[in-house]
Design an enzyme around this catalytic site. Structure first.
Site, PDB file in Angstrom:
ATOM      1  CG  HIS A  80      -0.403   0.067   2.535  1.00  0.00           C
ATOM      2  ND1 HIS A  80      -0.103   1.250   3.175  1.00  0.00           N
ATOM      3  CD2 HIS A  80      -0.082  -0.910   3.420  1.00  0.00           C
ATOM      4  CE1 HIS A  80       0.357   0.993   4.383  1.00  0.00           C
ATOM      5  NE2 HIS A  80       0.394  -0.310   4.566  1.00  0.00           N
TER       6      HIS A  80
ATOM      7  CG  ASP B 162      -2.504   4.434   2.999  1.00  0.00           C
ATOM      8  OD1 ASP B 162      -2.148   3.322   2.569  1.00  0.00           O
ATOM      9  OD2 ASP B 162      -3.338   4.568   3.912  1.00  0.00           O
TER      10      ASP B 162
ATOM     11  CG  ASP C  28       2.813   0.196   7.761  1.00  0.00           C
ATOM     12  OD1 ASP C  28       2.426  -0.390   6.747  1.00  0.00           O
ATOM     13  OD2 ASP C  28       2.113   0.315   8.783  1.00  0.00           O
TER      14      ASP C  28
ATOM     15  CD  GLU D 289      -3.003  -1.364   5.575  1.00  0.00           C
ATOM     16  OE1 GLU D 289      -3.037  -2.403   6.248  1.00  0.00           O
ATOM     17  OE2 GLU D 289      -2.475  -0.304   6.000  1.00  0.00           O
ATOM     18  CD  GLU D 290      -1.124   2.481   7.659  1.00  0.00           C
ATOM     19  OE1 GLU D 290      -1.820   2.134   8.636  1.00  0.00           O
ATOM     20  OE2 GLU D 290       0.013   2.042   7.458  1.00  0.00           O
TER      21      GLU D 290
ATOM     22  CG  ASP E 168       1.274  -3.814   5.132  1.00  0.00           C
ATOM     23  OD1 ASP E 168       2.136  -2.974   5.465  1.00  0.00           O
ATOM     24  OD2 ASP E 168       0.051  -3.659   5.322  1.00  0.00           O
TER      25      ASP E 168
ATOM     26  CG  HIS F  40       1.267   3.183  12.312  1.00  0.00           C
ATOM     27  ND1 HIS F  40      -0.003   2.713  12.551  1.00  0.00           N
ATOM     28  CD2 HIS F  40       1.650   2.634  11.132  1.00  0.00           C
ATOM     29  CE1 HIS F  40      -0.381   1.923  11.557  1.00  0.00           C
ATOM     30  NE2 HIS F  40       0.622   1.859  10.683  1.00  0.00           N
TER      31      HIS F  40
END
Length: 410
Positions: free
Chosen positions: A80, A82, A143, A177-178, A200, A382
């Site tokens: 992903h 984002d 990520d 995705e997030e 991922d 994150h």
């Protein structure tokens, strides 16, 4: 080993692609659209076939045709674009070479933030390796830009080395995705492979095919506000009603008190005034029966409280988000055995544990395409303490290549 891997990754993370849960568009942010179109160009440049960007769902898709004559199952690799809900503008990566596994790493020049073994003991796993960190002001974006860089580099490597035999491979890079909506519009018909993997996961060795079942509960509460001086037997404080609702849930079944396969209720939004309040929960459980029981528990509490009021002051809406992909994957474990064998061939010890979360593969698996999750290398995702080792990304890239090669022998 892969000359373009690190520079490719650094370029990706310096491109801001944060998603936006409040947006009504797909992708949710224009920066993801711009990044997708750059990836589309890059896929074409390295020699992939049938490259296209789907404007309806934000996915970039490309194909590497088979170079063997016999029938081989086709494979997909997905990542992903984002990044998570943390500052992602002006990412300035730091490179720490030959890390000693003990030293504290300053994040930036002001000394406010640092990576220390005391706080992050996982650093001891990276003795002698090259780490890429943040400068403390942003997340890194490993990520899942590690996953994108690994897939892109693996495809580039296979194209440059036609002596490595492989079947048809397709790749997909998707948005959002997030914020949990990216895979909702994924078109399996545009991705005709027998099985796929999301790149991922976290540290080297992770192989995941069991996720939470997930739902979101929205509770709206209607109160009755009057002057507090004359409120006796008249006021219904919506905030207190919300507290009373919450206190009827098991106090031990929350994220901060659960691990492994234990499910939970998570109250992550509570706002309002005495006249009206709103609460939002996420519900998680690995077991479908327990998951359904958790949802029913919320329904029963709301029904009971409404009965006590003699009217419907609590309105509850529950929406399922994704399900445990194990229900799909366990029907054909050969795609797990393929990865395990490929890892062992590369000297990587498989780490198979349930995910306390979900991936795009959770949804895609229930669309008819089994899609377990493989490590991409990042740690502390994150936030400002995120890092990834170059060696971890190299191993993930090699694993993609080895899966493709090994698949031709099955």
């Amino acid at each position: 080993m892969y000359k373009n891997l690190v520079n490719r990754f650094l370029g990706y993370v310096k491109t801001e692609t944060r998603s936006d849960a409040a947006s009504q568009t797909t992708p949710s942010t224009p920066t993801q659209v711009a990044f997708a179109k750059e990836l589309e160009k890059e896929l074409t440049t390295i020699g992939m076939s049938d490259v296209f960007y789907n404007e309806k769902n934000g996915f970039v898709i490309a194909t590497l045709p088979s170079n063997v004559k016999h029938d081989v199952r086709s494979i997909g690799f997905i990542a992903h674009m984002d990044t998570a809900d943390f500052n992602a503008k002006n990412v300035q990566p730091q490179i720490i070479e030959n890390y000693d596994g003990q030293s504290t790493i300053p994040l930036g020049k002001d000394g406010k933030y640092e990576l220390s073994v005391a706080e992050f003991p996982n650093l001891t796993n990276y003795v002698g390796q090259t780490l890429i960190t943040t400068d403390g002001q942003t997340l890194l974006g490993s990520d899942d830009k590690s996953g994108i860089a690994e897939i892109m580099t693996a495809m580039e490597h296979l194209i440059a080395h036609p002596e490595i035999k492989h079947g048809k491979i397709m790749v997909a890079f998707g948005p959002d995705e997030e914020i949990g909506v990216g895979a909702d519009k994924f078109e399996v018909s545009e991705f005709p492979v027998d099985f796929a993997y999301t790149m991922d996961g976290g540290p080297v060795g992770e192989l995941q095919y069991e996720t939470f079942n997930a739902a979101q509960a929205e509770l709206k509460i209607e109160g009755k506000n009057v002057h507090p001086g004359t409120a006796k037997d008249t006021m219904i404080n919506a905030l207190q009603v919300g507290i009373d609702f919450h206190n009827q849930l098991p106090s031990e079944e929350v994220p901060e008190k659960t691990d492994e396969r234990q499910g939970f209720y998570h109250l992550y939004h509570f706002t309002g005034v005495p006249d009206a309040a709103e609460m939002t929960y996420i519900i998680r459980d690995h077991h479908r029966e327990s998951f359904e029981n958790r949802k029913q528990k919320l329904v029963e509490i709301a029904k009971k409280m409404n009965a006590e009021f003699g009217q419907d002051r609590l309105v509850l809406e529950i929406t399922d988000q994704y399900y445990n992909m194990r229900e799909v994957i366990e029907k054909d474990m050969s795609i797990i055995e393929l990865v395990k064998e490929a890892m062992l061939n590369l000297g990587i010890e498989p780490i198979i544990e349930p995910v306390r979360g979900g991936t795009d593969g959770s949804k895609i698996s229930f669309m008819g395409l089994p899609t377990p999750n493989i490590f991409a290398g990042g740690e502390n995702m994150h936030g400002r303490f995120e890092f990834v080792a170059v060696e971890s990304m190299e191993k993930a890239t090699s694993l993609i290549v080895e899966i493709a090669r090994l698949n031709t022998q099955k």
